[in-house]
Scaffold this motif. Structure first.
Motif, short mmCIF file in Angstrom:
data_model
loop_
_atom_site.label_atom_id
_atom_site.label_comp_id
_atom_site.label_asym_id
_atom_site.label_seq_id
_atom_site.Cartn_x
_atom_site.Cartn_y
_atom_site.Cartn_z
N GLU A 167 -23.17 -22.59 30.77
CA GLU A 167 -24.32 -21.86 30.23
C GLU A 167 -23.89 -20.57 29.55
OE1 GLU A 167 -27.40 -22.97 30.12
OE2 GLU A 167 -26.61 -24.82 30.99
N LYS A 170 -22.55 -21.44 26.09
CA LYS A 170 -23.63 -21.75 25.14
C LYS A 170 -24.30 -20.49 24.62
CE LYS A 170 -24.85 -26.24 27.18
NZ LYS A 170 -25.92 -26.99 27.89
N GLU A 171 -24.46 -19.51 25.51
CA GLU A 171 -25.18 -18.29 25.14
C GLU A 171 -24.34 -17.33 24.32
OE1 GLU A 171 -26.39 -16.69 28.86
OE2 GLU A 171 -27.86 -18.28 29.29
N ILE A 173 -21.70 -18.19 22.05
CA ILE A 173 -20.96 -18.79 20.94
C ILE A 173 -21.04 -17.88 19.73
CG2 ILE A 173 -20.88 -20.73 19.32
CD1 ILE A 173 -21.97 -22.47 21.61
N TYR A 181 -13.98 -22.06 22.67
CA TYR A 181 -14.95 -22.72 23.53
C TYR A 181 -14.93 -24.24 23.31
CZ TYR A 181 -17.27 -18.34 24.89
OH TYR A 181 -17.57 -17.11 25.42
N TYR A 182 -14.86 -24.65 22.05
CA TYR A 182 -14.89 -26.08 21.74
C TYR A 182 -13.68 -26.77 22.37
CZ TYR A 182 -15.24 -30.40 19.02
OH TYR A 182 -15.33 -31.71 18.64
N SER A 192 -21.74 -31.43 27.36
CA SER A 192 -22.96 -30.79 26.86
C SER A 192 -22.64 -29.57 26.01
CB SER A 192 -23.86 -30.38 28.03
OG SER A 192 -23.22 -29.43 28.85
N VAL A 193 -21.63 -28.81 26.42
CA VAL A 193 -21.22 -27.64 25.64
C VAL A 193 -20.59 -28.08 24.33
CG1 VAL A 193 -19.73 -25.60 25.59
CG2 VAL A 193 -20.90 -26.25 27.70
N ASN A 196 -23.25 -29.21 22.06
CA ASN A 196 -24.03 -28.07 21.59
C ASN A 196 -23.32 -27.35 20.45
OD1 ASN A 196 -24.47 -24.90 21.88
ND2 ASN A 196 -26.34 -25.92 22.57
N ILE A 197 -21.99 -27.19 20.58
CA ILE A 197 -21.22 -26.53 19.53
C ILE A 197 -21.17 -27.40 18.29
CG2 ILE A 197 -18.92 -25.70 18.89
CD1 ILE A 197 -18.51 -24.96 21.84
N SER A 201 -24.08 -25.05 16.60
CA SER A 201 -23.63 -23.68 16.43
C SER A 201 -22.64 -23.48 15.29
CB SER A 201 -23.02 -23.18 17.74
OG SER A 201 -23.97 -23.26 18.76
#
Length: 496
Positions: A167, A170-171, A173, A181-182, A192-193, A196-197, A201
């Motif tokens: 979490e 995600k917040e 990025i 992060y990726y 999930s991350v 999301n990227i 993002s």
């Protein structure tokens, strides 16, 4: 002179002598009233709840058991540090220690455990946070530490801490964290991350400072990330598709020449010079992506939308000059575009009749514009757009499309069909200083029918608080998909 009493009597004011008993009565009455008030006040005090700030159980446990190590029954040693912990906390929350202390493992009877740390991402600070999370309800995770803490949490199998790390990622990025992060999300299984990227993002982060973005992508380990970026229909392209090719060309140069550390403004010039030398070494029979050096990057370049690059003469010349893309790819694209233009002019192709989302996302032209401040703007995106000269206007917080045929000089030949269709999706976005999206708006997928010189308001932003600079990105599809089955049937009839 007479007495005071005689003077008062003489003036007609009667006064009775003050009696001592009356004073005592009044005093007793006052005393009784005071006692009654005091009783009421005391009763109120006794029945009014009072709050006293006590240390919470979680804080007490964290301070006493973890930080002070009281009543510890196990010592964990790792990376030159020691932690006095408690087996009950370790076994209840950590799958790693639960397995270690159960069964016939030798550690199950040991009071001092030496941990081997195979992951180079884990440091002592990460272990401190991970062990401390066993003794408290909430953990504050700094973005700069989230990957190391995630690594420690995965090793110790702390599900709650792993979720919290996800979490946090995600917040937070941004341009400086996205690639790190990726990569971490892929390494530690945070699908999930990673999704999301990949889906949201970095498609917008790319436009804020794409050179900074390109410099972060590690060689080969993130080829998949770049492939997803290039192929995504959500990619914010801030000029035209040719800029995607240019960015990809610079990125490949950075991967092959990792020692380069010159100024950003010189990156393209030096990349072109480097490719020119490779071109001379390879000769005319082979392009760079067909060479041993370039082959690993070919599947990324495959996802360029070349059909919207060769539609502009200057861009087509650069593609031919660079000799990076195999000629077979270009031959196929030239043929495809030629037939699309013939259909638009000779087969009366009015354009898309309805939205086929899959076809639209795969084949639409991506282009964009940056509006530095509020004002009046009018522009067209360059290139031959199948006889459809589209003017885009931003004025009074309205965005307007106009099909230009007669009223203004046209940059290229235009179709004079009475009506033409265009499928589109328009998006607007603003960013803060870290590259995080703070304002966004979209029209969604639409099909618009325009007559000659007709204009249409596609977005009204009058009631919105806009933050500049404002980035506008559009996806366009000017022609309908080729009717393969129908064409094949016509060919068969002609043969018969």
């Amino acid at each position: 002179m007479g007495s005071l009493s005689s003077r008062l009597v003489g003036r007609g004011v009667a006064q009775e002598p003050v009696r001592d008993c009356d004073c005592r009565k009044r005093k007793r009455s006052l005393d009784c009233q005071c006692d009654s008030d005091a009783d009421e006040e005391q009763e109120t005090l006794l029945n009014t709840p009072r709050r006293k700030k006590l240390k919470s159980t979680s804080k007490y446990i964290y301070q006493t058991l973890f930080l002070n190590g009281e009543n510890s029954d196990i010592k964990i040693c790792a990376l030159g540090q020691e932690w006095n912990l408690h087996k009950i906390y370790l076994c209840q929350q950590s799958g790693y220690f639960s397995s270690m202390f159960s069964g016939s493992w030798k550690e199950s009877s040991m009071n001092i455990i030496e941990l081997e740390i195979p992951d180079h991402n884990i440091d002592t600070e990460a272990l401190q946070v991970a062990f401390g999370s066993l003794y408290r309800d909430d953990v504050l995770i700094k973005p700069s530490q989230v990957v190391t803490i995630l690594a420690a949490a995965c090793m110790l199998q702390l599900d709650g801490l792993i979720q919290q790390c996800g979490e946090t990622m995600k917040e937070t990025i941004g341009v400086k964290t996205i690639c790190h992060y990726y990569s971490a999300a892929g390494t530690y299984g945070l699908d999930s991350v990673k999704k999301n990227i990949a889906c949201r993002s970095w498609c917008t982060t790319f436009i804020v400072d794409h050179t900074c973005f390109l410099l972060q992508i590690e060689k080969k380990s993130n080829l998949g990330l770049m492939k997803q970026l290039i192929s995504s229909p959500d990619l914010f392209v801030m000029q035209v598709e040719m800029d995607v090719y240019t960015a990809l060309k610079k990125w490949m140069f950075l991967q092959l020449v990792p020692s380069w550390n010159g100024p950003k403004k010189q990156l393209l010039t030096e990349a072109d010079a480097w490719y020119s030398k490779r071109r001379k070494d390879l000769g005319d029979d082979i392009t760079f992506l067909e060479s041993e050096q370039g082959a690993p990057f070919a599947f990324v370049f495959r996802h360029l939308r070349l059909q919207y690059i060769i539609n502009d003469l200057a861009s087509a010349k650069i593609i031919e000059r660079d000799a990076i893309v195999p000629s077979e790819w270009l031959t196929c694209i030239y043929k495809q575009q030629w037939f699309a233009m013939l259909r638009a002019e000779q087969d009366n192709d009015m354009g898309p009749q309805e939205i086929n989302k899959e076809d639209f996302e795969r084949n639409s032209m991506r282009c964009g514009r940056k509006l530095v401040k509020d004002g009046d703007y009018c522009w067209r995106w360059t290139g031959f757009n199948f006889g459809f000269d589209l003017l885009v206007t931003y004025t009074n917080r309205y965005i307007i499309f106009k099909r230009n045929t007669l009223s203004q000089p046209c940059g290229s030949s235009v179709s004079l069909q009475p009506r033409r269709n265009i499928a589109f999706r328009l998006r607007l976005v603003s960013f803060d200083n870290s590259g995080k999206v703070i304002c966004s708006r979209t029209t969604g997928f639409q099909v618009l029918t325009l007559e000659k010189d007709q204009e249409h308001m596609v977005l009204n932003l009058d009631s919105r608080v806009l933050i500049f600079p404002l980035y506008i990105c559009c996806n366009f599809l000017y022609t309908s998909a080729e009717r393969r089955v129908e064409n094949e049937g016509q060919s068969d009839n002609a043969s018969n």
